[in-house]
Design an enzyme around this catalytic site. Structure first.
Site, PDB file in Angstrom:
ATOM      1  N   GLY A 113       0.756  -1.023  -0.025  1.00 35.13           N
ATOM      2  CA  GLY A 113      -0.039   0.066   0.140  1.00 35.13           C
ATOM      3  C   GLY A 113       0.770   1.414  -0.041  1.00 35.13           C
ATOM      4  O   GLY A 113       0.794   2.309  -0.800  1.00 35.13           O
ATOM      5  N   THR A 134       8.289  -5.560   4.581  1.00 37.37           N
ATOM      6  CA  THR A 134       7.240  -6.514   5.215  1.00 37.37           C
ATOM      7  C   THR A 134       7.696  -7.754   5.517  1.00 37.37           C
ATOM      8  O   THR A 134       8.389  -8.422   4.657  1.00 37.37           O
ATOM      9  CB  THR A 134       6.060  -6.317   4.176  1.00 37.37           C
ATOM     10  OG1 THR A 134       5.088  -7.486   4.557  1.00 37.37           O
ATOM     11  CG2 THR A 134       6.528  -6.844   2.509  1.00 37.37           C
ATOM     12  N   ASP A 136       5.677  -9.924   5.169  1.00 38.83           N
ATOM     13  CA  ASP A 136       4.829 -10.782   4.144  1.00 38.83           C
ATOM     14  C   ASP A 136       5.624 -11.342   2.726  1.00 38.83           C
ATOM     15  O   ASP A 136       5.127 -12.279   2.056  1.00 38.83           O
ATOM     16  CB  ASP A 136       3.496 -10.111   3.778  1.00 38.83           C
ATOM     17  CG  ASP A 136       2.649  -9.767   4.760  1.00 38.83           C
ATOM     18  OD1 ASP A 136       2.714 -10.433   5.682  1.00 38.83           O
ATOM     19  OD2 ASP A 136       1.821  -8.650   4.720  1.00 38.83           O
ATOM     20  N   GLY A 179       0.726 -12.970   7.339  1.00 38.69           N
ATOM     21  CA  GLY A 179       1.134 -12.889   5.790  1.00 38.69           C
ATOM     22  C   GLY A 179      -0.112 -12.139   5.065  1.00 38.69           C
ATOM     23  O   GLY A 179       0.226 -12.338   3.939  1.00 38.69           O
ATOM     24  N   GLU A 231      -2.935 -16.880   7.919  1.00 37.80           N
ATOM     25  CA  GLU A 231      -4.277 -16.061   8.312  1.00 37.80           C
ATOM     26  C   GLU A 231      -5.210 -15.759   7.188  1.00 37.80           C
ATOM     27  O   GLU A 231      -6.405 -15.624   7.392  1.00 37.80           O
ATOM     28  CB  GLU A 231      -3.647 -14.718   9.033  1.00 37.80           C
ATOM     29  CG  GLU A 231      -3.038 -13.738   7.922  1.00 37.80           C
ATOM     30  CD  GLU A 231      -2.691 -12.238   8.613  1.00 37.80           C
ATOM     31  OE1 GLU A 231      -3.147 -12.055   9.806  1.00 37.80           O
ATOM     32  OE2 GLU A 231      -1.974 -11.734   8.103  1.00 37.80           O
ATOM     33  N   GLN A 283       5.492 -12.034  15.418  1.00 37.43           N
ATOM     34  CA  GLN A 283       6.249 -12.349  14.328  1.00 37.43           C
ATOM     35  C   GLN A 283       6.878 -11.112  13.687  1.00 37.43           C
ATOM     36  O   GLN A 283       7.769 -11.206  12.722  1.00 37.43           O
ATOM     37  CB  GLN A 283       5.178 -12.866  13.185  1.00 37.43           C
ATOM     38  CG  GLN A 283       4.809 -14.492  13.685  1.00 37.43           C
ATOM     39  CD  GLN A 283       3.649 -14.909  12.776  1.00 37.43           C
ATOM     40  OE1 GLN A 283       3.652 -15.621  12.002  1.00 37.43           O
ATOM     41  NE2 GLN A 283       2.280 -14.302  13.530  1.00 37.43           N
ATOM     42  N   ARG A 284       6.379  -9.936  14.145  1.00 41.58           N
ATOM     43  CA  ARG A 284       6.992  -8.603  13.701  1.00 41.58           C
ATOM     44  C   ARG A 284       8.051  -8.172  14.549  1.00 41.58           C
ATOM     45  O   ARG A 284       8.544  -7.030  14.315  1.00 41.58           O
ATOM     46  CB  ARG A 284       5.797  -7.633  13.232  1.00 41.58           C
ATOM     47  CG  ARG A 284       5.380  -7.760  12.063  1.00 41.58           C
ATOM     48  CD  ARG A 284       4.290  -6.867  11.551  1.00 41.58           C
ATOM     49  NE  ARG A 284       3.823  -5.817  12.432  1.00 41.58           N
ATOM     50  CZ  ARG A 284       2.658  -5.280  12.288  1.00 41.58           C
ATOM     51  NH1 ARG A 284       1.647  -5.603  11.313  1.00 41.58           N
ATOM     52  NH2 ARG A 284       2.450  -4.080  12.980  1.00 41.58           N
TER      53      ARG A 284
HETATM   54  O1  F6P Z   1       1.506  -6.617   6.424  1.00 43.92           O
HETATM   55  C1  F6P Z   1       2.137  -6.839   7.496  1.00 43.92           C
HETATM   56  C2  F6P Z   1       1.156  -7.615   8.430  1.00 43.92           C
HETATM   57  O2  F6P Z   1       1.497  -8.113   9.589  1.00 43.92           O
HETATM   58  C3  F6P Z   1       0.550  -8.980   7.857  1.00 43.92           C
HETATM   59  O3  F6P Z   1       1.040 -10.055   7.909  1.00 43.92           O
HETATM   60  C4  F6P Z   1      -0.868  -8.702   8.900  1.00 43.92           C
HETATM   61  O4  F6P Z   1      -1.792  -9.113   8.075  1.00 43.92           O
HETATM   62  C5  F6P Z   1      -1.108  -7.336   9.070  1.00 43.92           C
HETATM   63  O5  F6P Z   1       0.197  -6.704   8.716  1.00 43.92           O
HETATM   64  C6  F6P Z   1      -1.479  -6.987  10.438  1.00 43.92           C
HETATM   65  O6  F6P Z   1      -1.858  -5.553  10.549  1.00 43.92           O
HETATM   66  P1  F6P Z   1      -1.940  -4.865  11.769  1.00 43.92           P
HETATM   67  O7  F6P Z   1      -0.614  -4.447  12.433  1.00 43.92           O
HETATM   68  O8  F6P Z   1      -2.404  -3.512  11.272  1.00 43.92           O
HETATM   69  O9  F6P Z   1      -2.998  -5.398  12.707  1.00 43.92           O
END
Ligand code: F6P
Length: 357
Positions: A113, A134, A136, A179, A231, A283-284
């Site tokens: 995006g 990302t 993903d 993802g 997911e 995971q992030r």
């Molecule tokens: O795009 C990265 C991501 O972690 C995706 O894997 C996940 O669907 C989304 O962001 C979650 O978004 P948010 O942090 O806004 O809940």
């Protein structure tokens, strides 16, 4: 004086700081008079002039730090032309800030995006360089996004931890992996973690095939099974629905996510006891793995060199081991998803991993 704006946009990931450090070190090492402006919370900072003049020491000691020193926010591309609460045009506001600060270039660390917006700003005449962020790994143009390998490590570790408890109790465990709309993270972590069944958005699943794979394992004397579920995984029936019908189904679904729905279906179809684990935003989080630190340093260094050479309008990408620039107009709006016939899937299937298809 070379004036460079920098922002991190969308969901965060590991290695954002390592990437900014790579850009900054390259610019500061060039011997040119450089000023870096860091926008706070992504495009929001650019829209509303919320920024900080960075110093070289701001980029020191951040190679191993997760998150982003600039903060981030989600500013959906589809709302970019919708006026804000005060009726201001967001794109015009961003252009105003860029021009007011007399920037030579804007560096955008972001996913799909965010790079659509960077392409829009580039088309509006701003000098933009994109960097592929990302977990993903779904950005078109690059073989790898930074953040992905660190997230694979964490998701794999989650499956590893589940293995021992699954084996002790003889249960079916579902591990739901992030993802968004693609299955890269689940595919890699699923294989690395030794999952028995891997479900991806790109390969709609059939609950009967999953039940068959689970029964086969039980008959072989295996006490447990592990299913890695993306997911965004979807059943064959749901994949046949129109976009509108599927949205309605999701809104009415009495489960928080696909894993819980699948768990209920498995219990009903096989009678096997099921547990669901959702590692979620873990995971992030945390520090970037060495692979990401190297990738980010390379991407950042190349972005810095491209700025010095005025090669604007590109996403800095990893392609066949080399770091190259790919025009933002070529990558914007394109999703890199898993090809169901790719060799990695064929190899996994050859080892007996079921994809539920
Ligand atoms: O795009 C990265 C991501 O972690 C995706 O894997 C996940 O669907 C989304 O962001 C979650 O978004 P948010 O942090 O806004 O809940």
């Amino acid at each position: 004086m070379l004036r460079v704006g920098m922002l991190t946009s969308g969901g965060d990931c590991q290695s954002l700081n390592a990437t900014m450090r790579g850009v900054a070190k390259t610019l500061y090492s060039s011997g040119k008079d450089v000023e870096i402006i860091g926008f706070i919370d992504g495009y929001k900072g650019l829209m509303y002039g919320d920024y900080k003049v960075m110093k070289p020491q701001d980029f020191s000691g951040i190679l191993t730090e997760g998150g982003t020193i600039l903060g981030t926010s989600r500013q959906p591309f589809k709302l970019m032309r919708t006026p804000d609460a005060e009726g201001r045009d967001k794109v015009e506001e961003m252009k105003k800030t860029y021009n007011r600060l007399k920037l030579d270039c804007l560096v955008v660390l972001g996913g799909n995006g965010s790079q659509k917006t960077s392409n829009l700003l580039s088309a509006e005449g701003l000098n933009v360089i994109g960097l592929p962020k990302t977990i993903d790994n779904d950005l078109w143009g690059t073989d790898m996004t930074f953040g992905f390998q660190s997230a694979v490590n964490i998701a794999t570790n989650a499956i590893d931890c589940i293995h021992t408890t699954a084996a002790s109790h003889g249960r079916v465990f579902i591990v739901e992996i992030m993802g968004h709309k693609v299955g890269w993270l689940t595919l890699h972590a699923g294989i690395a973690g030794g999952a028995d069944i891997i479900l991806l958005p790109e390969i709609p699943y059939d609950i009967k095939k999953i039940a068959k794979a689970l029964d086969k394992r039980a008959k072989e004397g295996k006490r447990f099974s592990i299913i890695a579920v993306a997911e965004g995984a979807i059943s064959k029936e749901d994949a046949a629905l129109s976009k509108k019908e599927y949205k309605k189904k999701l809104a009415e679904r009495p489960y928080p996510s696909v894993s819980y729905e699948l768990g209920a279906q498995i219990l009903e179809t096989t009678g096997q006891e099921v547990r669901v684990t959702v590692p979620g935003h873990m995971q992030r989080g945390g520090e970037p793995c060495p692979y990401d630190r190297v990738l980010s340093s390379r991407l950042g260094a190349t972005a810095g060199s491209m700025i010095l050479k005025k090669e604007y309008g590109n996403l800095v990408c990893l392609k066949d081991g080399e770091i190259i620039g790919v025009p933002l107009s070529e990558i914007a709006g394109k999703l890199k998803s898993v090809d169901p016939d790719c060799s990695m899937i064929r190899e996994a299937k050859a080892m007996g991993i079921s994809f539920g298809d």
